[in-house]
Design a protein around this motif. Structure first.
Motif, PDB file in Angstrom:
ATOM      1  N   GLN A  13      49.310  53.946  53.544  1.00 31.27           N
ATOM      2  CA  GLN A  13      48.853  53.617  54.890  1.00 31.27           C
ATOM      3  C   GLN A  13      47.456  54.171  55.133  1.00 31.27           C
ATOM      4  N   ALA A  14      46.722  53.535  56.031  1.00 32.98           N
ATOM      5  CA  ALA A  14      45.417  54.052  56.426  1.00 32.98           C
ATOM      6  C   ALA A  14      45.551  55.488  56.909  1.00 32.98           C
ATOM      7  N   LYS A  87      40.927  54.195  53.933  1.00 28.73           N
ATOM      8  CA  LYS A  87      40.687  53.087  54.841  1.00 28.73           C
ATOM      9  C   LYS A  87      41.052  51.773  54.158  1.00 28.73           C
ATOM     10  N   PRO A  88      41.358  50.728  54.930  1.00 23.83           N
ATOM     11  CA  PRO A  88      41.607  49.422  54.304  1.00 23.83           C
ATOM     12  C   PRO A  88      40.459  48.955  53.414  1.00 23.83           C
ATOM     13  N   ASP A  89      39.220  49.315  53.743  1.00 22.34           N
ATOM     14  CA  ASP A  89      38.075  48.929  52.922  1.00 22.34           C
ATOM     15  C   ASP A  89      38.072  49.598  51.553  1.00 22.34           C
ATOM     16  N   THR A 118      45.867  49.971  47.193  1.00 22.61           N
ATOM     17  CA  THR A 118      45.952  49.132  48.380  1.00 22.61           C
ATOM     18  C   THR A 118      46.204  50.012  49.598  1.00 22.61           C
ATOM     19  N   VAL A 119      45.363  49.872  50.622  1.00 20.41           N
ATOM     20  CA  VAL A 119      45.473  50.654  51.846  1.00 20.41           C
ATOM     21  C   VAL A 119      45.796  49.697  52.990  1.00 20.41           C
ATOM     22  N   SER A 120      46.940  49.885  53.624  1.00 21.98           N
ATOM     23  CA  SER A 120      47.377  49.023  54.713  1.00 21.98           C
ATOM     24  C   SER A 120      46.916  49.584  56.049  1.00 21.98           C
ATOM     25  N   SER A 121      46.705  48.701  57.020  1.00 26.73           N
ATOM     26  CA  SER A 121      46.260  49.101  58.344  1.00 26.73           C
ATOM     27  C   SER A 121      47.425  49.489  59.229  1.00 26.73           C
TER      28      SER A 121
END
Length: 121
Positions: A13-14, A87-89, A118-121
């Protein structure tokens, strides 16, 4: 024969953290300088961080400075990338690379296969 293998990626997660590892095998004495790169979907590969042989000199892209930290343990033939406040970026395939030279122009001649973060928002 030399080889670099990344591990430690995944989905977070973010705001969370991950630690990537890059294990080197073979003639590791030739890996004087090492670094991390990443490639996001639809984008070109970009520099993330780098470290010298002794680990006392490090370099970071502005986008990760203060959040990511590079280190290495030569006794274990392993380099690490601690990623905090993700961060998602930051979502990308991350690659480790190695240079046999100790100074002068950087020359990354060895690369790992890459690992997904992979970073989810």
């Amino acid at each position: 024969q030399v080889q670099l293998v990344e591990s430690g990626g995944g989905l977070v997660q973010a705001g969370g953290s991950l630690r990537l590892s890059c294990a080197a095998s073979g003639r590791t004495f030739s890996f004087a300088r090492m670094g991390w790169f990443r490639r996001a979907p639809g984008k070109e590969r970009e520099f993330v961080a780098a470290i010298n042989w002794s680990g006392d000199s490090t370099y970071y892209a502005d986008s990760v400075k203060g959040r990511f930290f590079i280190s290495r343990d030569n006794a274990k033939n392993t380099m690490y990338l601690q990623m905090n406040s993700l961060k998602p970026d930051d979502t990308a395939v991350y690659y480790c690379a190695a240079d046999r030279t100790v100074d002068g122009p950087i020359r990354y001649d060895y690369w790992g296969q890459g690992i997904q973060v992979t970073v989810s928002s």
